[in-house]
Motif scaffolding. Structure first.
Motif, PDB file in Angstrom:
ATOM      1  N   PRO A   1    -102.723  50.424  52.319  1.00  0.00           N
ATOM      2  CA  PRO A   1    -102.214  51.293  53.393  1.00  0.00           C
ATOM      3  C   PRO A   1    -101.329  52.416  52.838  1.00  0.00           C
ATOM      4  N   ALA A   2    -101.510  53.615  53.368  1.00  0.00           N
ATOM      5  CA  ALA A   2    -100.755  54.776  52.904  1.00  0.00           C
ATOM      6  C   ALA A   2     -99.364  54.771  53.535  1.00  0.00           C
ATOM      7  N   PRO A   3     -98.375  55.398  52.874  1.00  0.00           N
ATOM      8  CA  PRO A   3     -97.055  55.537  53.506  1.00  0.00           C
ATOM      9  C   PRO A   3     -97.105  56.558  54.638  1.00  0.00           C
ATOM     10  N   CYS A   4     -96.041  56.622  55.451  1.00  0.00           N
ATOM     11  CA  CYS A   4     -95.926  57.657  56.479  1.00  0.00           C
ATOM     12  C   CYS A   4     -95.564  58.971  55.796  1.00  0.00           C
ATOM     13  N   VAL A   5     -96.042  60.074  56.365  1.00  0.00           N
ATOM     14  CA  VAL A   5     -95.643  61.390  55.885  1.00  0.00           C
ATOM     15  C   VAL A   5     -95.263  62.218  57.103  1.00  0.00           C
ATOM     16  N   SER A   6     -94.011  62.649  57.159  1.00  0.00           N
ATOM     17  CA  SER A   6     -93.598  63.463  58.301  1.00  0.00           C
ATOM     18  C   SER A   6     -92.287  64.180  57.998  1.00  0.00           C
ATOM     19  N   ARG A   7     -92.010  65.189  58.808  1.00  0.00           N
ATOM     20  CA  ARG A   7     -90.703  65.837  58.733  1.00  0.00           C
ATOM     21  C   ARG A   7     -89.715  65.137  59.653  1.00  0.00           C
ATOM     22  N   ARG A   8     -90.253  64.405  60.660  1.00  0.00           N
ATOM     23  CA  ARG A   8     -89.371  63.830  61.679  1.00  0.00           C
ATOM     24  C   ARG A   8     -89.379  62.306  61.611  1.00  0.00           C
ATOM     25  N   MET A   9     -88.214  61.701  61.814  1.00  0.00           N
ATOM     26  CA  MET A   9     -88.121  60.249  61.759  1.00  0.00           C
ATOM     27  C   MET A   9     -86.990  59.750  62.642  1.00  0.00           C
ATOM     28  N   ARG A  10     -87.214  58.541  63.213  1.00  0.00           N
ATOM     29  CA  ARG A  10     -86.160  57.916  63.984  1.00  0.00           C
ATOM     30  C   ARG A  10     -85.448  56.913  63.077  1.00  0.00           C
ATOM     31  N   VAL A  11     -84.113  57.021  63.022  1.00  0.00           N
ATOM     32  CA  VAL A  11     -83.368  56.238  62.034  1.00  0.00           C
ATOM     33  C   VAL A  11     -82.153  55.556  62.651  1.00  0.00           C
ATOM     34  N   ASN A  12     -81.665  54.525  61.957  1.00  0.00           N
ATOM     35  CA  ASN A  12     -80.328  54.006  62.186  1.00  0.00           C
ATOM     36  C   ASN A  12     -79.471  54.491  61.029  1.00  0.00           C
ATOM     37  N   LEU A  13     -78.373  55.124  61.363  1.00  0.00           N
ATOM     38  CA  LEU A  13     -77.595  55.798  60.336  1.00  0.00           C
ATOM     39  C   LEU A  13     -76.138  55.386  60.424  1.00  0.00           C
ATOM     40  N   PHE A  14     -75.524  55.204  59.276  1.00  0.00           N
ATOM     41  CA  PHE A  14     -74.114  54.834  59.225  1.00  0.00           C
ATOM     42  C   PHE A  14     -73.345  55.977  58.565  1.00  0.00           C
TER      43      PHE A  14
ATOM     44  N   GLY B   1     -95.394  46.064  45.298  1.00  0.00           N
ATOM     45  CA  GLY B   1     -96.770  45.959  44.838  1.00  0.00           C
ATOM     46  C   GLY B   1     -96.910  45.960  43.333  1.00  0.00           C
ATOM     47  N   ARG B   2     -98.112  46.275  42.878  1.00  0.00           N
ATOM     48  CA  ARG B   2     -98.390  46.299  41.441  1.00  0.00           C
ATOM     49  C   ARG B   2     -99.399  47.389  41.115  1.00  0.00           C
ATOM     50  N   ILE B   3     -99.388  47.798  39.852  1.00  0.00           N
ATOM     51  CA  ILE B   3    -100.290  48.869  39.429  1.00  0.00           C
ATOM     52  C   ILE B   3    -100.850  48.516  38.045  1.00  0.00           C
ATOM     53  N   ALA B   4    -102.160  48.736  37.871  1.00  0.00           N
ATOM     54  CA  ALA B   4    -102.813  48.400  36.605  1.00  0.00           C
ATOM     55  C   ALA B   4    -103.759  49.534  36.218  1.00  0.00           C
ATOM     56  N   PRO B   5    -104.158  49.598  34.946  1.00  0.00           N
ATOM     57  CA  PRO B   5    -105.130  50.625  34.546  1.00  0.00           C
ATOM     58  C   PRO B   5    -106.403  50.519  35.388  1.00  0.00           C
ATOM     59  N   GLY B   6    -106.970  51.660  35.749  1.00  0.00           N
ATOM     60  CA  GLY B   6    -108.173  51.685  36.573  1.00  0.00           C
ATOM     61  C   GLY B   6    -107.894  51.821  38.061  1.00  0.00           C
ATOM     62  N   ASP B   7    -106.635  51.576  38.482  1.00  0.00           N
ATOM     63  CA  ASP B   7    -106.296  51.721  39.904  1.00  0.00           C
ATOM     64  C   ASP B   7    -106.298  53.203  40.293  1.00  0.00           C
ATOM     65  N   ASP B   8    -106.861  53.490  41.467  1.00  0.00           N
ATOM     66  CA  ASP B   8    -106.783  54.854  42.001  1.00  0.00           C
ATOM     67  C   ASP B   8    -105.434  55.029  42.676  1.00  0.00           C
ATOM     68  N   VAL B   9    -104.714  56.091  42.306  1.00  0.00           N
ATOM     69  CA  VAL B   9    -103.406  56.338  42.904  1.00  0.00           C
ATOM     70  C   VAL B   9    -103.406  57.649  43.671  1.00  0.00           C
ATOM     71  N   VAL B  10    -102.659  57.659  44.780  1.00  0.00           N
ATOM     72  CA  VAL B  10    -102.491  58.871  45.578  1.00  0.00           C
ATOM     73  C   VAL B  10    -101.002  59.167  45.630  1.00  0.00           C
ATOM     74  N   PHE B  11    -100.648  60.429  45.436  1.00  0.00           N
ATOM     75  CA  PHE B  11     -99.242  60.833  45.458  1.00  0.00           C
ATOM     76  C   PHE B  11     -98.943  61.539  46.783  1.00  0.00           C
ATOM     77  N   TYR B  12     -97.929  61.040  47.508  1.00  0.00           N
ATOM     78  CA  TYR B  12     -97.582  61.614  48.812  1.00  0.00           C
ATOM     79  C   TYR B  12     -96.238  62.303  48.717  1.00  0.00           C
ATOM     80  N   PRO B  13     -95.975  63.368  49.486  1.00  0.00           N
ATOM     81  CA  PRO B  13     -96.791  63.875  50.587  1.00  0.00           C
ATOM     82  C   PRO B  13     -97.958  64.766  50.186  1.00  0.00           C
ATOM     83  N   SER B  14     -98.170  65.084  48.899  1.00  0.00           N
ATOM     84  CA  SER B  14     -99.219  66.053  48.581  1.00  0.00           C
ATOM     85  C   SER B  14    -100.621  65.499  48.825  1.00  0.00           C
ATOM     86  N   GLY B  15    -100.818  64.172  48.669  1.00  0.00           N
ATOM     87  CA  GLY B  15    -102.149  63.601  48.811  1.00  0.00           C
ATOM     88  C   GLY B  15    -103.005  63.761  47.565  1.00  0.00           C
TER      89      GLY B  15
END
Lengths: 293, 603
Positions: free
Chosen positions: B313-326, B252-266
């Motif tokens: 759209p906001a990102p996901c916030v969770s302690r649990r996740m299903r992953v593919n791991l190597f 994405g992109r960000i410019a002056p005047g954009d409202d930003v939210v920091f996750y997981p704190s919100g």
């Protein structure tokens, strides 16, 4: 986004990761073009500031103009400047110019050993006191755990095997066969006590990229890189007894870019003017394994 | 250098494949046939060959290190540069030996396209498949497959086509397709950069032509804005008053005047200015940029938060996740053991909750259920972090779905997040995110208050069994800090229980409401912390689970826990006090702790 911006962005990302991950972080500044570009990138990453000390290994045989340039920028850019050296070898005259050591041994003593012990804090460090305007012995002897270095993968064979974040063991040694993986932009920022990590933000840059960036950003560089009218210039800078200029008409960064693009130098290795490389079986790996940059 | 590309375009490519299938020879050929070799390099290798009485081979160009030549294998991801008429290439030479797979991953994770080499005589081998799978998992979508050493099979078309068909079917099964299959003899240079006359039955492109046809994938500028915060910089000592949020924009992109939210704190603010050294800041920072900006409203955030835009759209916030791991650790990855998860700029303790299935990457048919993940296994599993982290699912945004696992200081695994799974604190976390979104910021910043009060706000939790003297200690600490001129307040849990909690406080029914009691206590604490106070709170027998609730509500780096008495719970305490027999000494120790944590200053 052009290729220089891409390189710049990744280097800044790496510098910021390093700054967040290592409490005792420093950057090696050899005064050469690569580590000066690195220093400039640090100012970019931290918006005009360099929030960690710069370390220079003074072999005592550096071309005098290099030292003057170092101290001028230290004042101008308000840098936290530290230097170290192998006083013992210099006093005992165990050097190549004194005729008491071959080139490789001299490099090992004046650079590798001096670097190892300056980083670990075992040998004295001299820090620039901006108020007093001179260097003085530094009371801080804590070892550096993160060391930022300006080496590039295209310089010579062994450097192309490096990682962005490359661990060194307690003896500063590099285990080439067993290096940690680097996934995407996740680097090795965790390390066991006594070990340290070398960080290489310029790994993907080429000699041409470095000059293009110097030209674009107007970064001040030592005049030794340019032909002063005698048809010669240094392509790589080191100690004067072991570094030789090349034939070139290039008088400024733009003319060096043109020279590199023309292909005139394409068949000459960048470090061909550095005599110690030839003595090390045509490469640097013996020196580098023991901690040389 | 015969030709120079017109553009400065660069592409990173990785060369993968089974050991001895000829990767290094392919690279040597590409370098030589595009005239990309400096003489110094060639001379250096020729000299080495002369010294050891070996005939010169193209593969030796890469094996610049002495011990590699003695072993006869490439041992690391070396970078090699060459150029075609179209663009510059950086080859990351991935080695073939199975134990060196982590080098292959290192090479491949920075690549935009992959070249996979298969020996025509040996056919598809373990690492041909394994590397193909890794290329897919690492997110490389452009691939060319070379069937090499065609000279050894008499340049036979049927041999080539059989291997191509078998490998194409394998790629299909992992959702990948190759741009081209090319029959090659790297030794002779056939179909690498120069078309082969011997294999006139092949009408497709050469390797170099296929590479030149690959597209530079544009950075995901049109996706929702995502930027993991690398740091919040203040260089006040150097006379710089800016408070700068720094990080690399992943999408994405960000410019002056954009409202930003920091996750997981919100936590939410508005971008005030974009910052750049030595030059005008751009109108916007786009995906790929090493960005820096300042905020209108001063909110307290730190490294590890994921910045997003409020209108996207906001990102996901969770302690649990299903992953593919190597997994690349010599020791297997096991449930119940603590690891570190690194995603974006977060480093978070993590455990395996469930291993759904594992497979040997060399033979994907053998999916099976195991109780551990072995060296070089690929696993489908559920991970559970100690605290909630912000991320995206790989389908939505690959850049913020990638993670690594650290064990014993080393990166030993990596993977991609398939989906976020709900966790027990989801509802509570949503409430906190809402609270932060709606929070009306004061005109005075947190730092300004801290400077005025000459202290950092902190929540000091004194916990322990019943009747061990928690309140005695809390009051004594309050008095000592007050006497030192600090802004400090002792709050007993009863103050909250019978007031804020009056609606849910029922005699004898505390356990059921314990989470809600703790949440309300933490909300009250959060307000007092925002006001800059050092808050001393006592509570009976806090556990790690209780702490998770409190940490959801209050910035966890502002909390210090003290266990008083014996037999602590599983709580991760900052300090343990055996008893109050020497109160003065205990208070001194507590002050040292607060000094070391930077909450109060050393005299």
């Amino acid at each position: 986004m052009d290729h220089l911006e891409q390189l710049e962005n990744l280097s800044i990302h790496i510098l910021r990761e390093a700054y967040a991950s290592f409490k005792n972080l420093c950057m090696l500044w050899s005064i050469g073009k690569d580590s000066t570009v690195l220093l400039w990138l640090a100012r970019k990453a931290f918006l005009g500031h360099v929030p960690f000390p710069l370390v220079h290994i003074d072999t005592h045989y550096k071309i005098p103009e290099m030292i003057a340039y170092r101290d001028r920028l230290t004042r101008q850019w308000n840098l936290d400047m530290i230097y170290g050296q192998n006083t013992e070898a210099l006093e005992a005259k165990k050097t190549f110019p004194d005729g008491n050591a071959d080139r490789l041994t001299c490099c090992k003593l004046l650079k590798t050993e001096a670097l190892k012990h300056t980083l670990s804090g075992q040998w004295p460090r001299y820090r620039f006191n901006h108020a007093a305007g001179h260097y003085e012995a530094d009371a801080n002897t804590e070892p550096f755990t993160g060391v930022i270095v300006g080496l590039r993968a295209d310089e010579e064979g062994s450097r192309s095997k490096e990682r962005y974040f490359s661990p060194r063991d307690r003896q500063s040694e590099w285990d080439i066969a067993d290096q940690p993986p680097e996934f995407w932009n996740q680097f090795k920022t965790d390390f066991a006590p006594g070990t340290h990590v070398r960080i290489h933000p310029l790994l993907d840059w080429t000699e041409l990229n470095v000059w293009e960036y110097i030209e674009r950003e107007k970064i001040p560089t030592v005049s030794l890189y340019y032909n002063q009218g005698d048809g010669k210039r240094y392509r790589s800078l080191g100690c004067w007894p072991c570094t030789f200029p090349i034939d070139s008409q290039a008088r400024n960064p733009q003319e060096i870019i043109d020279e590199l693009r023309s292909g005139q130098l394409a068949n000459i290795a960048e470090r061909s003017g550095r005599a110690q490389d030839a003595e090390d079986g045509g490469g640097l790996e013996t020196l580098r394994r023991e901690g040389y940059m | 250098m015969a030709h120079c590309p017109d553009t400065d375009e660069r592409m990173n490519i990785v060369i993968a494949g089974h050991v001895d299938h000829g990767k290094s020879t392919v690279i040597g050929r590409l370098l030589a046939d595009t005239d990309s070799l400096p003489k110094g390099k060639l001379e250096q290798v020729r000299q080495t060959c002369r010294r050891s009485s070996k005939p010169f081979e193209y593969a030796f160009l890469l094996d610049a290190l002495k011990d590699e030549q003695s072993q006869g294998i490439t041992i690391d991801a070396a970078r090699v540069f060459f150029k075609s008429a179209k663009r510059h290439y950086i080859i990351i030479d991935a080695p073939g030996h199975i134990e060196f797979l982590k080098n292959m991953v290192t090479g491949a994770s920075h690549a935009e396209a992959a070249v996979l080499v298969i020996d025509a005589e040996e056919g598809i081998q373990e690492n041909s498949r394994r590397h193909g799978y890794m290329i897919s998992m690492l997110g490389i979508r452009q691939l060319v497959v070379l069937v090499n050493k065609m000279d050894l099979v008499g340049y036979r078309r049927d041999v080539f086509e059989a291997i191509a068909a078998e490998y194409r079917a394998f790629l299909d099964s992992i959702g990948l397709s190759a741009e081209a299959f090319v029959p090659v003899s790297a030794m002779e240079g056939a179909n690498v950069a120069v078309r082969s006359r011997t294999m006139d039955w092949y009408g497709g492109p050469t390797v170099l032509e296929t590479l030149d046809n690959f597209r530079k994938e544009p950075p995901p500028v049109d996706k929702p804005f995502r930027m993991p915060v690398q740091g919040v910089y203040k260089f006040t000592k150097a006379g710089d008053k800016r408070r700068i949020i720094a990080g690399t924009v992943e999408a994405g992109r960000i410019a002056p005047g954009d409202d930003v939210v920091f996750y997981p704190s919100g936590k939410r603010s508005t971008v005030k200015t974009l910052e750049r050294f030595n030059g005008q800041p751009p109108a916007a920072f786009e995906a790929g940029s090493a960005a820096a900006f300042t905020l209108e409203q001063q909110i307290y955030i730190s490294r590890g938060q994921l910045a997003a835009r409020a209108d996207q759209p906001a990102p996901c916030v969770s302690r649990r996740m299903r992953v593919n791991l190597f997994w690349m650790g010599k020791k297997p990855m096991e449930p119940g053991k603590d690891y570190l998860l690194k995603i974006g700029t977060v480093k978070e303790p993590v455990r395996i909750e469930t291993i759904i299935s594992t497979m040997d990457a060399s033979d994907l048919s053998s999916a099976c259920r195991k109780d551990k993940i072995d060296y070089h296994d690929v696993a489908d599993c559920i991970l559970c972090c100690q605290h909630a982290v912000a991320f995206d699912a790989v389908e939505t945004l690959p850049a913020t779905a990638r993670f690594v696992i650290v064990d014993d200081y080393e990166i030993r695994g990596g993977g991609i997040i398939r989906q976020a799974l709900p966790d027990a604190q989801e509802q509570m976390r949503q409430q906190v995110i809402q609270r932060n979104l709606k929070w009306s910021s004061s005109a005075i910043s947190r730092e300004q208050r801290w400077e005025r009060y000459n202290q950092k706000a902190a929540l000091i939790l004194i916990t322990g069994k019943r009747n061990v003297g928690k309140k005695t200690l809390a009051r004594a600490l309050e008095q000592r800090l007050f006497a030192d001129g600090k802004t400090v307040y002792f709050m007993g849990i009863a103050n909250v229980l019978y007031g804020v909690d009056a609606d849910i406080k029922k005699p004898g029914d505390d356990q059921r409401h314990r989470p809600e009691h703790l949440r309300r206590l933490a909300e009250v604490a959060n307000i007092l912390l925002d006001a800059g106070v050092i808050l001393v709170v006592t509570a009976i027998g806090l556990t790690q689970q209780d702490m998770e609730i409190i940490q959801n509500v209050v910035d966890s780096d502002l909390i210090e826990t003290i266990w008083l008495g014996e037999d602590p719970t599983d709580i991760d305490f900052s300090m343990k006090v055996p008893d109050l027999s020497n109160l003065d000494e205990t208070l001194n120790r507590m002050k040292v702790l607060l000094q070391n944590k930077g909450i109060i200053f050393k005299p």
